[in-house]
Design a protein around this motif. Structure first.
Motif, PDB file in Angstrom:
ATOM      1  N   ILE B 172      37.873  40.090  44.028  1.00  0.00           N
ATOM      2  CA  ILE B 172      37.852  39.329  42.488  1.00  0.00           C
ATOM      3  C   ILE B 172      36.592  38.967  42.069  1.00  0.00           C
ATOM      4  N   TRP B 194      43.011  38.462  37.162  1.00  0.00           N
ATOM      5  CA  TRP B 194      43.312  38.583  38.726  1.00  0.00           C
ATOM      6  C   TRP B 194      43.188  37.168  39.296  1.00  0.00           C
ATOM      7  N   VAL B 207      52.085  43.823  40.640  1.00  0.00           N
ATOM      8  CA  VAL B 207      50.905  44.275  39.842  1.00  0.00           C
ATOM      9  C   VAL B 207      51.633  45.294  39.029  1.00  0.00           C
ATOM     10  N   GLY B 239      43.988  46.062  43.575  1.00  0.00           N
ATOM     11  CA  GLY B 239      44.388  44.876  42.759  1.00  0.00           C
ATOM     12  C   GLY B 239      45.553  44.139  43.590  1.00  0.00           C
ATOM     13  N   ILE B 243      45.017  40.340  44.782  1.00  0.00           N
ATOM     14  CA  ILE B 243      46.166  39.224  44.150  1.00  0.00           C
ATOM     15  C   ILE B 243      46.910  38.662  45.314  1.00  0.00           C
ATOM     16  N   ASN B 335      50.577  40.767  37.282  1.00  0.00           N
ATOM     17  CA  ASN B 335      49.397  41.024  36.705  1.00  0.00           C
ATOM     18  C   ASN B 335      49.440  42.452  36.156  1.00  0.00           C
TER      19      ASN B 335
END
Ligand SMILES: Cc1cc2nc3c(=O)[nH]c(=O)nc-3n(C[C@H](O)[C@H](O)[C@H](O)COP(=O)(O)O)c2cc1C
Ligand code: SF4
Ligand code: FES
Lengths: 281, 613
Positions: B172, B194, B207, B239, B243, B335
């Protein structure tokens, strides 16, 4: 138990502390500041769609130069917000929103009253349907039917200016129980059920339900489906149930006492009764 | 083959690279534009001919190269010969001369319109020279249906780096440091999004990839999914790791069958290779992706409406006081990022945030893909560094306006973007700069307009689209846009009044301020920006009842110029309504009572004798 944080906000120059997340509409009500609403109902999920309740918001500690418009009925209070409910920008835009609502529902008493209060005498606009529907698409009817009555008999179909409130596939009126809660909450008064040939009817939704009439006075009491559902929720004799509220009272019997004794479905029935108060008294 | 560790992926890559590097390849573009010019037929023919002549060469169908205008396109490697506008009749010669003997066929090369020189390599063409292809780097090189191709070019190396060397917080941190902002329109800082999704409490997280691309005329997300689907998957994997999500969704327009096909194939391959599923590459990361086909409504691209639609409800936005990163899909932290945003992630991890951060302007980092269309010589998909001026895009990459016409405006940001006039051509593509000009970055549509464009009609056209696409939930957008459209229509029909301009402004500002979601909040842009920059044109329509560019049919008539008419009778023959009279070699006249203003006489006259007056 988690304690909700208290936040301080300013509404029309007056400070107030409220639990974080309280809507601006509620916080304003605590200060007895009236913000007009149409699509909002305390007992129903928020919609934020009519935009009548718009207010001007800024957060001076973050950016003193920026302010924005949001709807008070859904916008939650957070620390430091400065809210104006009657700024020139709000009044100008709210007036225009009312003008647009009036173009959709030119025959509605409530919208006309709002318009007059806001200095609109002659409507400038014609809606796409020329105001024939008299429906402002606030969605209250649909929400009351889905969320409180749980009949899910009506919903939106279409998009944009072609959006309308319909029964599923525009034909099947068989989910409707004829409680008329939608008629009660409709702000433009465009939902009208009629009793014809002993049936409760609303033709465009395909509704035709058998009515029960009070054996004592002959007044319509409710539809038979509705009575069946009531019977499942409250303890009441068939005889009393078929009476109209006035005759029930005459028989020295209050529905409310029964309700309070019945744990099961209590909130449903009390809401139901309040919302259908036009009918059941 | 299921890969169980990072080292294994590296050794597989080495092995594949050795095996494939010696091979000659011919890639035929199978992107949207080239398919429209029948590249699929060429592919069949090419395969057949190569087999018949027994030539040892790999044939690939790749994603979009960008220069769609000149399709179908072909590249022969390692020589890097670039052919364009190929016909089925060219295939025999190409196979015989170029594939067999490495000869160049002059006729099929790109000719520089300025110098007249024939250019052999793709990169020498001015259209590509000023571009910086990062996200699109592999489009046109790799076969999107081959996971091996993606792995050879370094694919999934960002994932292995993340899994072996970085913590979620560090990932991140990299994305934050890179300065990447969402490419779906809003330009929200990706790292920040994120982070808020990572820290949001939730038993499970999602996501999601936004491939709705409801903006008509835009096809960058489509081309990425079609041409390099694994780059999107790799971005989503990174991602998910950062996350803490286990499940992914891709919401893609159903009207994009090839994109759907390629992404589904890519997901299946990634699963087979152990790059999706349980314990990916032997790590603790478990993640999988499902594809949902959307109906393609414009409003379904809006984040909250998209999540409604993913759950099977009709796509209606809700207010965003509670962020979707906290409560999105099934009320779980979600996200959402755009296709191009996801495809940027592996690049940032591979090259480093510091490197990425050097590209672009202070507020907008990296590159942006645009679809450049309208009145410009080279139309197609372009990728440029943020901060490039609009002038460079229109005149250097786009090759300027064809037919000797003058530039009038560039429309940016999709249907709810604005029109930017010539005096701002030196401004640059940058989220904040475009917004300050009354337009926006949006998803990256660029439409060039020349002097023959009527700006009132442009505003009316976009509003008619937006009226159709408004979900109808809130009053300002539903009713306000309809009133804007009604007024604009009136003006283009010559029934405008002077007070209409004030009404347009008043309604436009209100809709922008008070609408519930970003569709309504941006929808007045086409009206407000044209009012801001082209007020004279509105006045001309209202006061003089004239439309100088000759677009609004109610405001002009076709008339034959006595001086120029030779009496050739062509217009008379072509007029579908028999509205033109006059004998051979005598001046013709148009009967305005019969004329429906279809403009056919105007088009066919070879003597420029038909005028709009
Ligand atoms: C009307 C409307 C349409 C949109 N359409 C898209 C779209 O087609 N694709 C997309 O990625 N984002 C679209 N967006 C933006 C999304 O709401 C969202 O901001 C975006 O997908 C987030 O990803 P990003 O941060 O990577 O940009 C749209 C927004 C609005 C208001
Ligand atoms: S702004 Fe338009 S699209 Fe968005 S909620 Fe309101 S009506 Fe629907
Ligand atoms: S009452 Fe708040 S939007 Fe309708």
């Amino acid at each position: 138990m988690t304690v909700t944080k208290q936040v301080e906000i300013i509404i029309d120059g007056r400070k107030i502390r409220v639990p974080q997340g309280t809507t601006i509409l509620k916080a304003a009500a605590m200060l007895e500041i009236r913000i007009p609403t149409l699509c909002h109902h305390e007992e129903l999920s928020p919609s934020g769609s009519c935009r009548l309740c718009i207010v001007e918001i800024s957060n001076p500690s973050q950016n003193p130069d920026r302010s924005w418009i949001d709807s008070a009925c859904v916008c939650p209070a957070s620390e430091g917000l400065n809210i104006k409910t009657h700024s020139p920008r709000v009044l100008k835009e709210r007036k225009l929103i009312i003008e647009l609502l009036l173009s959709r529902a030119p025959d509605s008493q409530q919208i006309m009253k709002l318009a007059l209060e806001n200095g609109i005498t002659k409507p400038r606009f014609t809606a796409a349907d020329e105001g024939k529907s008299n429906c402002i698409l606030c969605g209250l009817c649909m929400r009351v039917c889905n969320e409180l009555i749980k009949a899910e008999a009506i919903g939106f179909s279409g998009r944009g200016i072609k959006k309308e409130v319909v029964s599923p596939f525009k034909i099947a009126g068989d989910l409707c129980i004829g409680c008329k809660a939608c008629e009660a909450v409709c702000p433009t008064g465009v939902i009208n059920f009629k009793i014809e040939n002993k049936k409760l009817r609303k033709q465009d939704w395909g509704v035709a339900l058998e009515m029960i009439f009070c054996p004592d006075c002959g007044q319509p009491v409710g539809t038979s489906v509705q009575m069946e559902q009531l019977k499942e929720k409250i303890t009441i004799t068939d005889e009393l149930l078929s009476c109209c509220p006035a005759c029930r009272r005459k028989k020295n019997y209050s529905v409310r006492t029964v309700l309070h004794r019945t744990a099961k479905g209590l909130s449903d029935v009390s809401d139901y009764n309040r919302l259908t108060s036009k009918e059941t008294g | 083959m299921k890969l169980t560790g990072n080292e294994q992926l590296v050794s597989v890559r080495t092995h594949l690279t050795e095996k494939k590097s010696t091979l000659r390849t011919v890639s035929l573009c199978g992107g949207t534009g080239c398919r429209a010019s029948e590249s699929e037929k060429l592919l069949v023919l090419l395969r057949k001919t190569v087999t018949e002549k027994n030539i040892d060469i790999t044939i690939k169908e790749t994603g979009c190269h960008g220069l769609c205008e000149n399709g179908p396109l072909m590249v022969i490697r390692p020589e890097n010969i670039f052919y364009q506008r190929i016909q089925p009749s060219d295939i025999d010669e190409i196979v015989e001369k170029s594939l067999k003997n490495g000869e160049v066929i002059e006729r099929l090369l790109y000719e520089d319109p300025e110098t007249g020189r024939k250019l052999i390599k793709e990169n020498d063409i001015p259209f590509y020279e000023k571009q910086q292809r990062l996200v699109f780097a592999q489009n046109g090189h790799i076969d999107p249906k081959s996971i091996e191709d993606y792995i050879i070019t370094g694919g999934y190396s960002a994932l292995t780096r993340v899994l072996s060397d970085l913590s979620p917080e560090e990932v991140i941190g990299e994305v934050e440091k890179s300065g990447l902002r969402g490419r779906g329109g809003g330009g929200f800082p990706t790292g920040k999004k994120w982070k808020s999704c990572r820290i949001a409490p939730g038993s499970s997280k999602y996501v999601v990839c936004n491939a709705d691309e409801g903006d008509p005329g835009a096809y960058m997300d489509r081309s990425l999914l079609e041409g390099n689907p694994h780059s999107v998957i790799e971005g989503m994997l990174i991602g998910a790791f950062a996350i803490g999500a286990r499940e992914g969704r891709i919401y893609v327009r159903a009207e994009y069958p090839l994109a759907v096909e390629n992404i589904i194939k890519a997901i299946a391959d990634a699963r087979k290779w152990g790059l999706l599923g349980e314990k990916i590459l032997g790590s603790e990361l478990s993640f999988d992706i499902e594809v949902t086909k959307g109906g393609g409504a414009f409003v379904c691209g809006e984040s909250t409406a998209l999540m409604q639609s993913l759950q099977g409800y009709s796509g209606e936005p809700r207010t965003k006081h509670i962020h979707t990163t906290e409560s999105g899909l099934y009320n779980l932290p979600t996200n959402l990022n755009n296709v191009e945003t996801w495809a940027n992630i592996p690049i940032i991890i591979n090259r480093g945030a510091a490197w990425f951060n050097k590209i672009g302007t202070p507020g907008s980092k990296g590159t942006k893909i645009f679809s450049l269309v309208g009145k410009v010589r080279n139309t197609g998909l372009i990728e440029v560094p943020m901060g490039m001026s609009l002038r460079e895009i229109v005149f250097d990459i786009g090759g300027g306006i064809p037919g000797g016409r003058e530039f009038k405006a560039i429309q940016t940001g999709g249907p709810s973007g604005g029109c930017i006039p010539g005096q701002y051509l030196d401004r640059s593509v940058d989220f904040d700069e475009l917004t300050s000009l009354g337009s926006m970055m949006g998803s990256g549509g660029l439409i060039v307009m020349d002097e023959d464009t009527c700006m009132v009609e442009v505003a009316r056209f976009y509003l008619s689209f937006l009226v159709e696409e408004s979900c109808g939930k809130c009053t300002p957008c539903r009713e306000g846009l309809w009133q804007l459209l009604s007024i604009l229509t009136r003006i283009t029909e010559g029934k405008g009044k002077e007070e209409d301009l004030a009404a347009l402004e008043e309604i436009g500002e209100m809709v922008k301020d008070s609408s519930l979601c970003a569709l309504g909040k941006t929808a007045p842009n086409p009206v407000l920006s044209t009012l801001r920059y082209f007020k004279d044109e509105y006045m001309e329509h209202i006061v003089d009842k004239k439309c100088s560019p000759g677009v609004c049919r109610s405001l002009f008539q076709y008339k034959i110029d006595n001086e120029k008419c030779t009496g050739c009778m062509l217009c008379q023959v072509k007029c579908p309504y028999q509205a033109i009279e006059g004998r051979k070699k005598e001046v013709h006249t148009i009967d305005t009572a019969k004329c429906v203003k279809c403009g056919i006489c105007f088009e066919v006259c070879r003597f420029d004798a038909v005028k709009k007056v």
